[in-house]
Design a protein around this motif. Structure first.
Motif, short mmCIF file in Angstrom:
data_model
loop_
_atom_site.label_atom_id
_atom_site.label_comp_id
_atom_site.label_asym_id
_atom_site.label_seq_id
_atom_site.Cartn_x
_atom_site.Cartn_y
_atom_site.Cartn_z
N GLY A 226 7.41 8.00 4.54
CA GLY A 226 6.36 8.07 3.52
C GLY A 226 5.96 9.48 3.20
N VAL B 104 2.20 1.12 4.68
CA VAL B 104 2.92 1.84 5.74
C VAL B 104 2.21 1.65 7.08
N ASP B 105 0.89 1.80 7.07
CA ASP B 105 0.14 1.75 8.33
C ASP B 105 0.08 0.37 8.97
N SER C 255 1.97 5.00 -0.25
CA SER C 255 1.75 4.39 1.08
C SER C 255 2.09 2.90 1.14
#
Ligand code: FES
Length: 164
Positions: A164, A58-59, A141
């Motif tokens: 998320g 996700v990041d 994630s």
């Protein structure tokens, strides 16, 4: 004489040839059938279009970003609020592939000049509807896109975004 040979359990030359032709025909039929099944089988391998595609963490996607996944045939958009949207790259007019144009902040179709905004909504026809989407799942994630089913839509709605 022939009947006599059959009675004795021996094959005539004609019977032997018939059996050989039948056996060869059967083998040829199996090969053609097998090749046809392989050709017609849907492509559903994970990691590519038709299966589950792991997009990444996700990041690793910043808000407002667009990332192309050529093997999955989609663009992954991360909206400004952090939600994810996976859009099929096929134009809803006649099916050409749209391209993301960073400078214009739009998806553009080179065939008849349709364009779509960041969320896939039509900005310029002739495309009749927003870009289709694929379901996005976020597991531990990680962003996973399910390209096995195309989701049609008329336009964008906030519930289309995955978080998320
Ligand atoms: S196929 Fe995209 S505008 Fe016609």
């Amino acid at each position: 004489m022939n009947d006599k040979k059959k009675e004795q359990g021996q094959l005539s030359r004609r019977d032997f040839l018939k059996m050989g032709v039948s056996a060869l025909s059967f083998v040829a039929l199996l090969e053609v059938g097998g090749a046809s099944l392989l050709f017609m089988r849907p492509r559903s391998g994970d990691g590519e279009y038709g299966g589950l595609v792991s997009a990444g963490a996700v990041d690793s996607f910043s808000p407002g970003s667009v990332t192309e996944f050529p093997d999955g045939r989609f663009y992954l958009v991360r909206a400004s609020d952090g939600g994810f949207l996976a859009m099929y790259r096929r134009c809803t007019h006649l099916g050409c592939n749209v391209k993301w144009e960073v400078e214009q902040n739009r998806f553009f179709c080179p065939c008849h000049a349709s364009s779509f905004n960041l969320l896939g909504e039509v900005e310029n026809p002739p495309a009749p509807s927003a870009l289709d989407t694929f379901a996005v799942h976020i597991n531990e994630s990680q962003v996973v896109v399910d390209t096995s089913r195309i989701q049609n839509r008329d336009g964008f709605a906030p519930e289309q975004l995955a978080y998320g």
